[in-house]
Write a protein that holds these residues in place. Structure first.
Motif, mmCIF file in Angstrom:
data_model
loop_
_atom_site.group_PDB
_atom_site.id
_atom_site.type_symbol
_atom_site.label_atom_id
_atom_site.label_comp_id
_atom_site.label_asym_id
_atom_site.label_seq_id
_atom_site.Cartn_x
_atom_site.Cartn_y
_atom_site.Cartn_z
ATOM 1 N N PHE A 1 7.333 1.597 6.076
ATOM 2 C CA PHE A 1 7.134 3.023 5.824
ATOM 3 C C PHE A 1 7.876 3.500 4.578
ATOM 4 O O PHE A 1 7.799 4.650 4.219
ATOM 5 C CB PHE A 1 7.552 3.842 7.046
ATOM 6 N N THR A 2 8.631 2.585 3.999
ATOM 7 C CA THR A 2 9.341 2.975 2.785
ATOM 8 C C THR A 2 8.820 2.188 1.579
ATOM 9 O O THR A 2 7.743 2.490 1.092
ATOM 10 C CB THR A 2 10.854 2.800 2.970
ATOM 11 N N GLU A 3 9.550 1.142 1.192
ATOM 12 C CA GLU A 3 9.116 0.480 -0.045
ATOM 13 C C GLU A 3 7.813 -0.296 0.140
ATOM 14 O O GLU A 3 7.117 -0.558 -0.825
ATOM 15 C CB GLU A 3 10.239 -0.429 -0.615
ATOM 16 N N ASN A 4 7.464 -0.661 1.388
ATOM 17 C CA ASN A 4 6.221 -1.386 1.609
ATOM 18 C C ASN A 4 5.114 -0.501 2.154
ATOM 19 O O ASN A 4 4.148 -0.983 2.735
ATOM 20 C CB ASN A 4 6.455 -2.549 2.573
ATOM 21 N N PHE A 5 5.249 0.789 1.957
ATOM 22 C CA PHE A 5 4.273 1.708 2.531
ATOM 23 C C PHE A 5 2.867 1.434 2.011
ATOM 24 O O PHE A 5 1.877 1.610 2.720
ATOM 25 C CB PHE A 5 4.686 3.159 2.213
ATOM 26 N N ASP A 6 2.762 0.962 0.765
ATOM 27 C CA ASP A 6 1.427 0.679 0.218
ATOM 28 C C ASP A 6 0.713 -0.385 1.022
ATOM 29 O O ASP A 6 -0.491 -0.319 1.230
ATOM 30 C CB ASP A 6 1.563 0.261 -1.252
ATOM 31 N N ARG B 1 -0.432 7.620 -5.779
ATOM 32 C CA ARG B 1 0.959 8.086 -5.796
ATOM 33 C C ARG B 1 1.991 6.993 -5.600
ATOM 34 O O ARG B 1 3.183 7.255 -5.711
ATOM 35 C CB ARG B 1 1.149 9.196 -4.764
ATOM 36 N N LEU B 2 1.556 5.782 -5.285
ATOM 37 C CA LEU B 2 2.528 4.702 -5.172
ATOM 38 C C LEU B 2 2.277 3.726 -6.310
ATOM 39 O O LEU B 2 1.155 3.574 -6.777
ATOM 40 C CB LEU B 2 2.373 3.983 -3.828
ATOM 41 N N ARG B 3 3.345 3.083 -6.752
ATOM 42 C CA ARG B 3 3.191 2.048 -7.771
ATOM 43 C C ARG B 3 3.683 0.757 -7.179
ATOM 44 O O ARG B 3 4.802 0.667 -6.705
ATOM 45 C CB ARG B 3 3.996 2.400 -9.027
ATOM 46 N N PHE B 4 2.822 -0.262 -7.176
ATOM 47 C CA PHE B 4 3.221 -1.540 -6.583
ATOM 48 C C PHE B 4 2.558 -2.665 -7.362
ATOM 49 O O PHE B 4 1.642 -2.437 -8.157
ATOM 50 C CB PHE B 4 2.821 -1.613 -5.118
ATOM 51 N N ARG B 5 3.021 -3.858 -7.113
ATOM 52 C CA ARG B 5 2.489 -5.002 -7.841
ATOM 53 C C ARG B 5 1.028 -5.222 -7.456
ATOM 54 O O ARG B 5 0.659 -5.109 -6.293
ATOM 55 C CB ARG B 5 3.313 -6.255 -7.523
ATOM 56 N N GLY B 6 0.193 -5.531 -8.412
ATOM 57 C CA GLY B 6 -1.206 -5.828 -8.134
ATOM 58 C C GLY B 6 -2.066 -4.600 -7.975
ATOM 59 O O GLY B 6 -3.216 -4.684 -7.560
ATOM 60 N N ARG B 7 -1.527 -3.420 -8.321
ATOM 61 C CA ARG B 7 -2.288 -2.201 -8.114
ATOM 62 C C ARG B 7 -3.515 -2.147 -9.025
ATOM 63 O O ARG B 7 -4.641 -1.963 -8.551
ATOM 64 C CB ARG B 7 -1.391 -0.998 -8.380
ATOM 65 N N THR B 8 -3.299 -2.344 -10.309
ATOM 66 C CA THR B 8 -4.444 -2.316 -11.234
ATOM 67 C C THR B 8 -5.405 -3.455 -10.936
ATOM 68 O O THR B 8 -6.611 -3.293 -11.030
ATOM 69 C CB THR B 8 -4.003 -2.417 -12.706
ATOM 70 N N LEU B 9 -4.840 -4.602 -10.558
ATOM 71 C CA LEU B 9 -5.680 -5.752 -10.240
ATOM 72 C C LEU B 9 -6.611 -5.397 -9.086
ATOM 73 O O LEU B 9 -7.818 -5.657 -9.126
ATOM 74 C CB LEU B 9 -4.779 -6.929 -9.863
#
Lengths: 426, 467, 295
Positions: free
Chosen positions: B158-163, C112-120
């Motif tokens: 729910f925090t850094e892995n929320f995505d 709204r979140l930025r994470f690895r592999g997002r654009t991919l």
């Protein structure tokens, strides 16, 4: 490392799907092994289950009633339930081919679908006593229609899949010539309806002019030979007749009463009889197809005499196979065909049923019978033939050949015939 | 965007990535303790011993499931993939009733084969994750730091892995119902799966590039000339459908928003009806209106405007034009709505100063409204264009691709788009092999057009620029 | 002199404007007639008496006799219209709820979140979206069939397929979320709120228009879904949706004289969808203008 959760869930989803797949995959095998049942030896266990039947909308109730009667009368088959669905004769074949496993066990289809069904393995061959039942009790044309090569694949249901003329006698004074009909229609601002762009109706002109187009088949559903003479002087005459007809302001392309808003005459089949009565009211009349005249020469329109057939899905269980075949045999027997005529007015294929008084007295059927002497029994045609015929007629209707010379017509017909020939596989 | 760019740059080429990964696996093995070494065979072992129960159990369960799956199910299908099945179905006609004994089902072999390959890849990937976690345990322990507990793992969702939490379900759905089927159908393009090779009664097999050759071969029974005819009409259609709708929709919006025009809401509501009413009702009715003996012809005849009916649907040229015109009927309202919103955003003083300079309405439209609209709606035009390339409903509910012609093969008609042709090949002819090839072509066309337009529209690429 | 000229100018301008407005009104009225004509025709046909004028095509607009024959038929025991209607409603409601959930999850994560592999991921989905949907029909059919979700199970099957792949339609929602200022999240994050908390308590309430837009479009689509719905439900009429069932009446020769019944069924389908749409029109406009433009 953070990808873990996604991955775990992914794997979980797969686990679910595969568990489901596994169980479905297994059932096919087990069914295959269950064939070693005892042959007819007194009280055989025929098993239990559901028999799915597909027939056209109008005969659903009738079929339900008759099939239930069949199960009730035969104690040995009491393990089976009947489930009748409305699937039209055209759709039945497409659906069976798409997924045989989910298809009906017993289904009615129009004979032009036969080759597709056989080559896709969606209809079971009929052998032994059942084959004898078909050949002995039905008229010659319908027996031919249920064959691919020398093998029989279906039980004939009707012999009335042909077409003739419905007309309004208040408008049409003489239904015997096409020219007369068209002239009367033009005068009255009414229409002459015929679905010329259909491979089934179009041959009325070509066969009438003396052309042939038939195929030979083998028992696997392949087309092995063709006998076609469309690319000939007769063919050109027939095509001219179609071109002339489509030029008329009274011509409408279509052969369905309920889609015709302005009809004084329509080429259609027995299934539209009640709708036609409704449409023409006190002017309702039927006749054989008219003659047509090209370059001073007069020809009688011909066409197809077709059949509706009942097929059984290939079964991997002897018990169910027997019940399905018995059921199909019963549903196409003389007695039930007469009943069916009374219920939904389908003309029988069974020789005995055809002699029934009520059948003999039918107005539409006698018009059809009169027409049938000018037609050929519809054999097997490849799927491509129907599309191709629509293509040719669509070109004609669109005006491509309105001012064409004989040579141009001949080129088109040569092209047509060559494509027809290309469907032959061996 | 720039952030992401950097991260991809850091990753380097995929090849060097693999090399690095292998080196890390090797290091984990040599440097790790015995629990890490055992984790190479028994997944999750190291985690379990280090009291990371959640991780450990999940990995162990995955391994057990994988072995069970492969032994009982997957391996067989993977092994049959190269041939797609060899044992044919046969019919036992020895008794009074024919009994069918089904053999291999090429369709299921291909489907499960692909699925099993994915399971295999997924497993290898998870195995790699497992190794990396063991290395992490080793590194953290060496640094004297505490290992993340199960509770922390859970909370991270729910925090850094929320995505990951958010995207898990959509990803699974898209994988099962979009990715797998697309890969399956791409494979079909290289087989002879058609009406003559229809499982379960018949087998199908690999045929290489034969179907692609057939699509591009001109003359005879080849699909070549038909394909280019249909493709041509598809592009023409998409062009007119997109731009006519766009400009006329904008025009209607300007009319409605004109100063002094009353009942704005009423006009809008009337137009919007075509969006609200399901197309299969409205378009089918419109199709019947224009039949040879339909209402339109009947009234034109009655009023004496024409002597004989107009063959709206059977004449190629009329049918094509009519389709485009009727499409306006369904296509103008959405553009109108969109344009209304955007037009209101144009600063009024721009017009005011133009008016002082003596510009007339048309000049103002050309120098203010149009450039503004085009700038803002560039991306919309692109999606609308690709959407129209695949606009199934309008064509199918109106003409079903008719009229056909002797000049076209494969049951295609003059008003068919690639997508309706694909549909007909699938449903009417069960010619899946060619349908698959055409599907790939549709993809190629869409991709090329998108790529070209993409380069012309800097605003599309600059995603963050909008914020 | 100058004053007079100016007066003249304004007078002529107002006259011009009046003429302009008159023309505009004329155009709008013509457009409205064209736009409404088919619907009026449809409604009129649906009230044509089945008993006295038969149900086929006719070449006149005004029924000679008005009656409710066609509607009575739809609700009689001979016709499973109610069942088909409910089937469609189930799919539509499920789609409206679950699609919205999926779409918003995706849109939020990507916006709204930025994470690895997002654009991919976004590029991969963009590429997937370029494959035509009908391509995979046969494969989807057999996938569902393996789960028992065809024929008798076609309605849950349709829901599953619709919902499962809905995540790819995130563009409009993402475009909308993109327009919200980043400062919103950042200040909350400084206060120590988790990502999940920010999504639920801060972004969600502000995203109301796009939620309604997504739910509305998801709700409307199943009413027109003919192609795949007929593909999975064939041979099992209890699983048809309205589009499949009504199409058969028009296209299959087995149904002679069903045209007016088709019209009646069509009217019944159109009424709730139209009312709903007109009520929520405002949000739809916000959706197409706000989100679509952002691509």
């Amino acid at each position: 490392m953070k990808k873990k959760i996604v991955s775990v869930l992914l794997a979980g989803a797969m686990a679910l799907s595969l568990a489901a797949c596994g169980s479905a995959g297994g059932s096919g095998d087990s069914a295959g092994n269950a064939t070693a049942g005892a042959e007819d030896s007194g009280d055989v266990d025929y098993g239990s289950g559901t028999i799915k039947i597909w027939v056209a909308e109008q005969s659903v109730d009738f079929t339900k009633e008759q099939a239930q009667k069949f199960i009730d009368e035969n104690e040995a088959y009491s393990g089976y339930d009947i489930n009748v669905e409305a699937v039209g004769e055209g759709d039945a074949a497409s659906n069976m081919i798409t997924d045989v496993a989910s298809g009906a066990d017993v289904f009615v289809f129009a004979q032009d679908q036969m080759a597709r069904l056989v080559s896709a393995g969606a209809v079971s061959e009929i052998i032994g006593d059942y084959a004898d039942f078909v050949t002995e009790n039905n008229d010659e044309g319908s027996v031919e229609a249920s064959k691919m090569g020398d093998s029989i694949y279906a039980f004939p249901v009707t012999s009335d899949n042909g077409y003739f003329l419905y007309y309004d006698k208040n408008v049409i004074s003489d239904p015997s010539t096409l020219e007369g009909i068209v002239a009367d229609c033009e005068k009255a601002g009414k229409g002459f309806y015929m679905e010329v762009n259909n491979g089934w109706y179009m041959p009325a002109f070509f066969f009438g002019a003396g052309c042939t187009l038939t195929y030979d088949t083998d028992s696997d559903g392949n087309f092995t030979a063709i006998d076609a003479t469309y690319a000939s002087q007769e063919g050109v005459e027939a095509m001219k007749a179609i071109v002339n007809l489509t030029k008329s302001t009274a011509f409408y392309n279509g052969s369905s009463v309920s889609n015709a808003t302005n009809a004084a005459a329509i080429v259609d089949g027995t299934w539209d009889a009640s709708a036609a009565k409704e449409l023409f009211g006190n002017g309702y009349a039927c006749a054989k197809l008219p003659t047509f005249t090209v370059d001073g020469q007069t020809y009688q329109m011909g066409g197809f005499g077709g059949f509706k057939l009942m097929g059984v899905k290939p079964q991997s269980d002897t018990g169910k196979a027997t019940v399905c075949l018995e059921l199909a045999k019963y549903l196409t027997s003389a007695e039930v065909q007469v009943e069916r005529y009374k219920a939904v007015a389908w003309g029988p294929s069974n020789l005995e049923a055809q002699k029934d008084e009520s059948v003999q007295a039918d107005e539409a059927l006698s018009a059809l019978n009169e027409q049938l002497q000018y037609t050929i029994p519809q054999g097997q045609y490849p799927q491509g033939f129907w599309d191709l015929s629509t293509s040719l007629a669509d070109d004609i209707i669109a005006g491509t050949y309105d001012n064409a010379s004989d040579d141009q017509l001949m080129t088109a017909l040569e092209n047509y015939q060559a494509t027809c020939e290309s469907y032959v596989t061996k | 965007m720039s952030k992401d760019n950097k991260s991809t740059a850091k990753k380097g080429t995929p090849l060097s990535g693999i090399g690095k990964g292998l080196r890390e696996i090797g290091r984990t093995f040599t440097e790790g303790d015995w629990t890490a070494k055992l984790s190479f065979v028994i997944m999750g072992f190291g985690q379990l011993l280090h009291r990371q129960f959640l991780r450990g159990i999940i990995f162990l369960a995955i391994e057990i499931f994988f072995i069970y799956y492969m032994v009982t199910f997957g391996a067989v299908y993977i092994s049959k993939l190269p041939t797609l099945g060899t044992s044919a179905t046969y019919v036992d006609k020895s008794g009074n009733v024919p009994v069918t004994i089904y053999g291999d089902n090429s369709f299921l072999i291909l489907l499960y084969g692909i699925l099993s390959l994915f399971v295999l890849f997924a497993f290898l990937f998870l195995w790699r994750v497992n190794i990396r976690q063991n290395r992490q345990i080793y590194l953290l322990k060496k640094a004297g730091k505490a290992l993340p507990t199960s509770r922390q793992d859970f909370r991270s969702l729910f925090t850094e892995n929320f995505d990951k939490t958010l995207l898990a379900l959509p990803n699974i759905g898209i994988f099962v119902f979009i990715v797998i089927p697309i890969i399956f159908m791409i494979c079909i393009a290289f087989t002879n799966y058609d009406a003559q090779h229809q499982p379960p009664s018949n087998l199908f097999g690999w045929v290489g590039l034969e179907n692609f050759k057939n699509l591009l071969s001109i003359g005879g029974s080849g699909f070549g000339s038909t394909f280019f005819t249909v493709l041509g009409w598809t592009l023409v259609w998409a062009f007119f459908a997109t731009f006519l709708n766009y400009f006329l929709g904008m025009g209607v919006a300007i009319l409605i928003n004109k100063k002094g025009i009353r009942f704005k809401k009423l006009w809008r509501t009337i137009l919007v009806m075509t969006i609200a009413i399901p197309q299969f009702v409205s378009l089918l009715y419109v199709y019947k209106l224009f039949a040879n003996d339909g209402l339109v012809n009947a009234y034109l005849l009655k009023w004496g405007l024409i002597d004989s009916y107009i063959p709206f649907w059977s004449n190629v040229a009329i049918a094509r034009v009519l389709i485009i015109v009727i499409n306006l009927w369904v296509g103008i309202p959405p553009t109108m709505l969109m344009a209304t919103g955007i037009l209101m955003n144009i600063p009024e003083d721009l017009y005011e100063s133009a008016r002082i300079d003596g510009a007339n309405a048309f000049q103002m439209f050309r120098s203010i409204t149009l450039p503004y609209m085009l700038f803002v709606t560039g991306p919309y035009l692109l999606t609308a264009f690709t959407g129209n390339l695949n606009n199934f409903n309008v064509i199918f509910l109106l003409t079903q691709g008719n009229p056909l012609s002797m000049d076209l093969a494969g049951g295609a008609g003059y008003t068919d788009l690639l997508i309706t042709w694909l549909y007909k090949l699938t449903v009417n002819d069960t010619n899946y092999r060619m349908a698959a090839v055409i599907g790939i072509m549709v993809f190629a066309v869409t991709a090329v057009i998108s790529l070209v337009v993409y380069r012309l529209l800097p605003s599309v690429r600059d995603e963050e620029g909008f914020q | 002199m100058a004053n007079k000229n100016k007066e003249k100018k304004t007078a002529s301008r107002s006259r011009n404007r009046k003429i302009g407005n008159a023309i505009t009104y004329a155009i709008l009225i013509i457009i409205s007639i064209i736009w409404l004509f088919p619907f009026v025709g449809l409604v009129l046909q649906s009230f044509r008496s089945y008993a006295s004028e038969y149900g086929g095509m006719v070449a006149y607009l005004m029924p000679k006799e008005f009656s409710l024959d066609n509607y009575t038929y739809l609700f009689s025991g001979d016709c499973s219209f109610v069942r088909w209607y409910l089937n469609t409603l189930i799919v539509a409601v499920c789609a409206a709820i679950f699609n919205t959930f999926m779409v918003l999850s995706v849109a939020y994560a990507l916006s709204r979140l930025r994470f690895r592999g997002r654009t991919l991921l976004m590029q991969f989905w963009l590429i997937l979206g370029m494959f035509p949907g009908f391509l995979t029909m046969i494969c989807m059919y057999f996938l569902l069939q393996q789960f028992g979700l065809t024929q008798a199970g076609a309605i849950p099957g349709l829901v599953l397929v619709t919902v499962a792949s809905s995540g790819m339609g995130y563009y409009v929602a993402k475009g909308f979320l993109d327009t919200m200022p980043k400062a919103l999240d950042e200040s909350a994050r400084l206060d120590g709120a988790s990502n999940a908390r920010i999504a639920v308590t801060i972004i969600l309430p502000l995203a109301k228009p796009i939620i309604i837009y997504t739910a509305l479009t998801a709700f409307m689509a199943p009413w027109c879904d003919y192609v795949f719905a007929s593909y999975v439900a064939f041979g099992y009429s209890k699983s048809y949706n309205v589009a499949v069932a009504l199409q058969r009446w028009v296209w299959t020769n087995d149904y002679q004289g069903y045209f007016t019944r088709f019209c009646a069924g069509g009217v019944l389908v159109a009424i709730p969808v139209t009312i709903l749409f007109l009520c929520l029109q405002k949000y739809y406009v916000e959706g197409v203008t706000g989100g679509a433009v952002k691509g």
